[in-house]
Design an enzyme around this catalytic site. Structure first.
Site, PDB file in Angstrom:
ATOM      1  N   ASN A   1       4.523  -3.606  -1.463  1.00  0.00           N
ATOM      2  CA  ASN A   1       5.873  -3.945  -1.889  1.00  0.00           C
ATOM      3  C   ASN A   1       6.631  -4.588  -0.754  1.00  0.00           C
ATOM      4  O   ASN A   1       6.464  -4.238   0.417  1.00  0.00           O
ATOM      5  CB  ASN A   1       6.618  -2.722  -2.444  1.00  0.00           C
ATOM      6  CG  ASN A   1       7.352  -1.956  -1.364  1.00  0.00           C
ATOM      7  OD1 ASN A   1       8.452  -2.338  -0.949  1.00  0.00           O
ATOM      8  ND2 ASN A   1       6.731  -0.894  -0.886  1.00  0.00           N
TER       9      ASN A   1
ATOM     10  N   CYS B   1      13.096  -1.192  10.155  1.00  0.00           N
ATOM     11  CA  CYS B   1      13.813  -2.452   9.918  1.00  0.00           C
ATOM     12  C   CYS B   1      13.826  -3.270  11.198  1.00  0.00           C
ATOM     13  O   CYS B   1      13.923  -2.731  12.283  1.00  0.00           O
ATOM     14  CB  CYS B   1      15.250  -2.168   9.517  1.00  0.00           C
ATOM     15  SG  CYS B   1      15.388  -1.095   8.098  1.00  0.00           S
TER      16      CYS B   1
ATOM     17  N   SER C   1      11.928   7.441  -1.396  1.00  0.00           N
ATOM     18  CA  SER C   1      12.970   6.415  -1.520  1.00  0.00           C
ATOM     19  C   SER C   1      12.387   5.092  -2.012  1.00  0.00           C
ATOM     20  O   SER C   1      11.353   4.640  -1.523  1.00  0.00           O
ATOM     21  CB  SER C   1      13.613   6.195  -0.149  1.00  0.00           C
ATOM     22  OG  SER C   1      14.534   5.141  -0.222  1.00  0.00           O
TER      23      SER C   1
HETATM   24  C1  FMN Z   1       8.576  -0.176  -4.504  1.00  0.00           C
HETATM   25  C2  FMN Z   1       8.824   0.618  -3.256  1.00  0.00           C
HETATM   26  C3  FMN Z   1      10.091   0.585  -2.655  1.00  0.00           C
HETATM   27  C4  FMN Z   1      10.350   1.310  -1.508  1.00  0.00           C
HETATM   28  N1  FMN Z   1      11.597   1.292  -0.945  1.00  0.00           N
HETATM   29  C5  FMN Z   1      11.877   2.049   0.145  1.00  0.00           C
HETATM   30  C6  FMN Z   1      13.186   2.126   0.691  1.00  0.00           C
HETATM   31  O1  FMN Z   1      14.132   1.533   0.177  1.00  0.00           O
HETATM   32  N2  FMN Z   1      13.384   2.867   1.822  1.00  0.00           N
HETATM   33  C7  FMN Z   1      12.358   3.577   2.404  1.00  0.00           C
HETATM   34  O2  FMN Z   1      12.576   4.239   3.417  1.00  0.00           O
HETATM   35  N3  FMN Z   1      11.111   3.563   1.883  1.00  0.00           N
HETATM   36  C8  FMN Z   1      10.846   2.815   0.769  1.00  0.00           C
HETATM   37  N4  FMN Z   1       9.564   2.818   0.231  1.00  0.00           N
HETATM   38  C9  FMN Z   1       8.518   3.636   0.866  1.00  0.00           C
HETATM   39  C10 FMN Z   1       8.339   4.963   0.124  1.00  0.00           C
HETATM   40  O3  FMN Z   1       9.519   5.710   0.168  1.00  0.00           O
HETATM   41  C11 FMN Z   1       7.194   5.792   0.726  1.00  0.00           C
HETATM   42  O4  FMN Z   1       7.483   6.071   2.082  1.00  0.00           O
HETATM   43  C12 FMN Z   1       5.859   5.081   0.655  1.00  0.00           C
HETATM   44  O5  FMN Z   1       5.754   4.337  -0.541  1.00  0.00           O
HETATM   45  C13 FMN Z   1       4.666   6.031   0.778  1.00  0.00           C
HETATM   46  O6  FMN Z   1       4.624   6.960  -0.288  1.00  0.00           O
HETATM   47  P1  FMN Z   1       3.739   6.724  -1.649  1.00  0.00           P
HETATM   48  O7  FMN Z   1       2.371   6.316  -1.194  1.00  0.00           O
HETATM   49  O8  FMN Z   1       3.760   8.025  -2.370  1.00  0.00           O
HETATM   50  O9  FMN Z   1       4.415   5.637  -2.405  1.00  0.00           O
HETATM   51  C14 FMN Z   1       9.319   2.086  -0.932  1.00  0.00           C
HETATM   52  C15 FMN Z   1       8.050   2.125  -1.537  1.00  0.00           C
HETATM   53  C16 FMN Z   1       7.794   1.402  -2.686  1.00  0.00           C
HETATM   54  C17 FMN Z   1       6.427   1.475  -3.302  1.00  0.00           C
END
Ligand code: FMN
Ligand code: FAD
Ligand code: FAD
Ligand code: FMN
Ligand code: FES
Ligand code: FES
Lengths: 262, 305, 305, 262
Positions: free
Chosen positions: B71, B132, B23
């Protein structure tokens, strides 16, 4: 929008800290509109999870080139890329510059530093040539004057240290000229790309003098395609403002849309 | 060598392969559709949606770090109604299951958004982001306090019959307590992990690199943390886990599955290569085929630890 | 441009510059002495010592990850008596302050080692590693349970008059609670952070990459997590903080100091470049000189957040 | 032990997956003892926090060379290093091979794969030459036969696939020869380097036949200087065993010291 594995054709020092990189990109090249950009994956930089955005300087059916300044880790790593190597690009991205709004309009280009990389295709594609203002810290930051001249543009230069053209910011060259155009502001249309402060100065003048101005905005980006909401800019709405994505809704915005932060 | 069976289930949600996107890294669906055939994904998981539209944080919102990024987007979004109007129609032309990530600042907001989004036929599952701050109770985080956490899971459970996947906060001393609590409160699955609270500072301006001061760390840097949390949670619950955190290759995904994940999500890696999720799926399939592993179930949780 | 004042204090421990090395990455002192003039360090912090000799884990004990590494060395060591006999004499030929990292599996062990090591004149301070499972109380971690945590700090405090620096575990929902508790229980300083619990799995053998199954993640990958923890703790305590986690350049160290650290420690980076700590010190000094920053105190905690 | 910024002089494909890398290392080179190693920082691999250990293949007053197999990320990245580039080395590290224990001893070398990179200096420095057994998967893994022959060694080869020499493990060549030496085991002294399983097989034979054997052990390393306790090996003591550090207390150990895990 295409993801293409391109091949480096040429990669040379251009001038000062600027380099010119040309790639064979038969899929992206033919589709580029002036003012669009590509999102480039820096090779051999495995600790970097993000691409880097660059305006398309020139493009044709075979490929495209970018003109870039070495300013940080990513661009420094890019320096070592050799002809023959593969470069993974996303592009063409974003909305570029529109063509002239009306006949008989006098186009005005304003660029700071690598900003005129984004303006060359526009300068080459417009139906009319006008005046181009280039600003930079020193003469080394003033790029492609002859190329723009060859396209028929009247090039005026300003440098912070006075090493070329007027001494001062690009507005030091632009303002007196604008003053001369007092009677025909509606006949002008500005296309600008450069540092944020320059764009704001141009935007302010455009609003004040009611000149149409198109600003190519520079924002840090992650995805480059509108998915992550990193690169947002405040865009005026009827009731206030909303976030617009520089990568997807821009990078070119009409100056009157932008809500500048205090 | 017959084709391995990649199908998995999370509650009633059926996925033809175990790979979704994380997400917030894949927009609302259309953004990457030019680069990726969405129907090749196991599911599309969209950016977090609240009951009401939300503006998010000021910029800068992201910052690159060593093998990762920070982020603090701040969960901007069109709200439940806006999402349904603007994006549900887009998905009509695809078969891919849709997982909608939801969040709230109060229990009521969690309930509202779960009800509104859960009512959409096109939605396959809800993923509940509990990282949150609870605005009513002075900012304590739903995701790091077991009681608040259970109240959210129960609220969402009461408002929808769709599968609910609880996305755990990583910054807790004992993830097992939250995993068990989620299962007991009626969750159909877990998502592990969200980005990790972190910070970077510009030493010249002395300003944080993010306007929100702190943000979440994601990318390959956190993968070993995520693998451990998945492994720990998988030992104490029976519900499926979507593992994520730094996945950028088939091998990364397989590591999570061996640790105990049923599915995986590709997040930050989309930015570097939009085709990652498809590449990961293909890679899992051929890796399994080469080793005569017939199904994901044969691989899942098989770590010799 | 006059020379900036790099001197700092942690309780009665005076350091001529704010740079030490992280426990466990620099042996007991002699190991890097060929590469590094120890007297150029603000302090030498040695590998964790328990009251009794300890054998540690089986191999493999470390594993490289993206911008980081996992370690599960398992705290082998010669015990307090062995350390005193074998290594204290080595330090007689140096001026550099000596910080001894200590740990225990029971409160008694913490007390014993604190007493034995604290009695050594050559020792400048004790750094107390609380990330250990309490073998008597079923393995709960001293570092993630506030009550157990306080009992350790009080025990160590009671056994020595030397400055005690409590090295916090990072895997807690709220580091502030532990920071405040340490200060209230008599700590002279905090060290933040220890390596983060994590895991990696060999997908071919399906064995964890460490014999201990899980280990601690360190290196640049975790720097943004560490900066945030230091920043948070610095807001709630008055005692000095030694910041660490991924420091490999002067800029990294300055980032921690701006976040609120009084001193910094170089850990994993020693493996890649043994001269890192000296290079960091010189770099801080010239960076400050160029900017006319007269003292570390002028820099500390000045983040605009 | 020295940290030296060396310069790459030569970097060529040697054979199969093996490359030869020579650096100018005027500080480390002259101090190398046979069997010692260097700890090398791979350039342009910023996501890697650890160095990589390699035996010194050859060394002299000007520099040294290593002979390495490309097996993973680090060695793959090393492939791209060009002459003229800087390489940061720590070395010489560890305790190398001793010289022959007695006069009239017949030295026996046993190497698997890149193992004879660690043995060349020993082969060149010993007061007597004996028999060298080289094992590998295929003929491509059998290195430097002519060089060892040129030093006066009787080289015997075994390959898993029989593409060169005896078919089988190196012990398939060694064992019949050892059988022939039955009467004079005390006159033999073995120096071995190779994969763990090979070293163990050699160690077992040495113990059984009471031959003195020196094994150069290969363990994952972090610091390389004895500080981190990553690379430990069980060494027998009077009362049981203790951990010895491969990097500092080794990498060469007397076979009778090693306690092999069950
Ligand atoms: C730019 C960005 C926006 C994200 N927005 C959300 C979000 O809206 N809701 C959520 O549950 N996680 C959000 N995440 C977390 C990711 O879904 C994920 O859990 C986290 O980035 C770890 O995975 P990755 O290392 O493959 O990015 C966001 C991550 C990034 C980098
Ligand atoms: C639409 C667009 C067009 C651009 N066109 C050009 C061009 O034609 N020529 C050119 O030289 N540069 C151009 N830039 C700027 C270029 O993207 C940055 O100089 C580059 O990303 C710096 O990367 P770095 O790793 O060297 O810098 P670092 O400072 O080390 O990068 C750290 C992070 O900050 C981001 N970043 C740093 N500076 C900028 C910046 N000015 N704009 C956006 N992101 C930044 C990087 O992408 C990276 O994520 C453009 C930027 C945008 C948004
Ligand atoms: C004392 C000593 C001498 C050596 N001499 C030579 C030599 O002369 N020629 C040669 O080709 N190789 C030699 N090796 C092995 C060499 O260090 C590894 O092949 C190399 O570290 C692999 O790195 P990688 O990044 O390509 O592999 P990866 O598997 O990607 O590395 C991951 C991690 O595992 C470690 N690692 C992987 N394989 C080994 C191994 N076999 N031994 C130790 N660590 C390993 C790496 O150092 C790294 O930390 C020696 C090892 C030791 C300990
Ligand atoms: C190999 C290794 C051994 C360690 N041993 C100890 C130890 O004995 N006691 C301790 O408190 N911390 C120990 N640590 C943690 C470090 O002191 C430090 O807190 C952590 O590595 C973060 O810093 P870095 O990222 O700079 O390495 C060890 C870390 C490593 C990598
Ligand atoms: S960079 Fe992701 S939305 Fe613009
Ligand atoms: S590698 Fe650190 S002690 Fe041997």
């Amino acid at each position: 929008m295409i993801q293409e594995k391109t091949v480096v054709i040429q990669h040379d020092l251009f001038q000062g800290q600027y380099r010119l990189l040309r790639v064979a990109a038969p899929k992206i090249g033919p589709n580029v509109q002036p003012g669009q950009f590509i999102h480039l994956k820096i090779p051999r930089m495995e600790h970097a999870v993000l691409r880097r955005p660059f305006s398309v300087f020139k493009a044709d059916d075979e490929g495209l080139s970018i003109l870039y300044a070495t300013i940080g880790k990513g661009t420094a790593a890019l320096n070592s890329v050799q002809p023959g190597e593969e470069l993974d690009l996303l592009g063409p991205l974003g909305n570029g510059f529109p063509t002239l709004g009306k006949d008989k309009t006098i186009p005005v280009l304003v660029a700071g530093g690598y900003g005129n990389a984004a303006l060359y295709l526009q300068a080459a594609g417009l139906p009319a040539q006008g005046v181009a203002f280039f600003g930079g810290r020193t003469a080394e930051d003033i790029l492609c004057v002859d190329e723009f001249k060859a396209l028929g543009w009247d090039v005026r230069v300003a440098t912070d240290d006075g090493s070329m053209g007027t001494k001062g910011l690009v507005t030091a060259a632009l303002d007196p000229w604008l003053e001369e155009q007092k009677e025909q502001f509606q006949a002008l249309e500005i296309f600008a790309c450069g540092p944020n402060a320059m764009l704001r100065a141009i935007g302010d003048r455009a609003l004040e003098k009611q000149i149409t101005a198109w600003l190519s905005m520079d924002r840090n980006m992650a995805c480059g395609v509108g998915a992550c909401l990193t690169c947002v800019i405040k865009r005026k709405t009827e009731t206030g403002w909303e976030w617009a994505r520089c990568c997807k809704d821009g990078p070119v915005f009409n100056a009157k849309e932008i809500l500048w932060d205090e | 060598m017959s084709k391995p069976d990649l199908k998995i289930k999370i509650g009633s949600l059926e996925m033809k392969n175990p790979v979704t996107v994380a997400s917030g890294t894949f927009g609302y669906g259309p953004e990457y559709a030019d680069y990726v055939d969405l129907d090749r994904l196991g599911a599309v998981t969209v950016k977090g949606i609240c009951s009401e539209p939300h503006i998010g944080n000021n910029t800068p919102r992201t910052f690159e770090t060593a093998s990762g990024m920070l982020n603090a987007i701040g969960l901007p979004g069109p709200g439940a109604k806006g999402f349904v109007e603007k994006y549900i129609p887009f998905f009509e032309k695809y078969d891919v299951p849709l997982i909608v990530n939801i969040w709230g600042r109060t229990l009521e907001e969690y309930g509202d958004v779960a009800e509104q989004i859960g009512a959409q036929e096109r939605v396959g599952a809800l993923e509940v982001n509990v990282s949150c701050p609870n605005v009513k109770e002075g900012g304590a985080l739903y995701g790091t306090n077991v009681d608040l956490f259970c109240s959210v899971v129960k609220k969402v459970r009461a408002k929808t019959t769709k599968p609910i996947i609880i996305k755990l906060a990583p910054n807790v001393a004992d993830i097992k307590a939250f995993a068990v609590a989620a299962e007991e409160c009626g969750a159909d699955g877990l998502a592990i992990m969200n980005s990790y609270p972190a910070m970077a500072i510009d030493i010249e301006t002395r300003m944080p690199q993010l306007s929100n001061r702190t943000g979440g760390l994601s990318g390959p840097a956190i993968k070993p943390i995520a693998v451990k949390l998945v492994w720990e949670a998988a030992q104490v619950v029976d519900i499926p886990i979507i593992g994520m955190g730094g996945i950028s290759s088939p091998e990364d995904a397989i590591e999570f599955i061996i640790a105990g994940a049923t599915a995986v999500a590709v997040g930050t890696a989309n930015f570097s290569d939009p085709s990652t999720a498809v590449r990961v799926t293909e890679g899992i399939e051929s890796w399994m085929a080469q080793r005569n592993i017939a199904s994901i179930a044969e691989l899942r949780g098989t770590v010799q630890a």
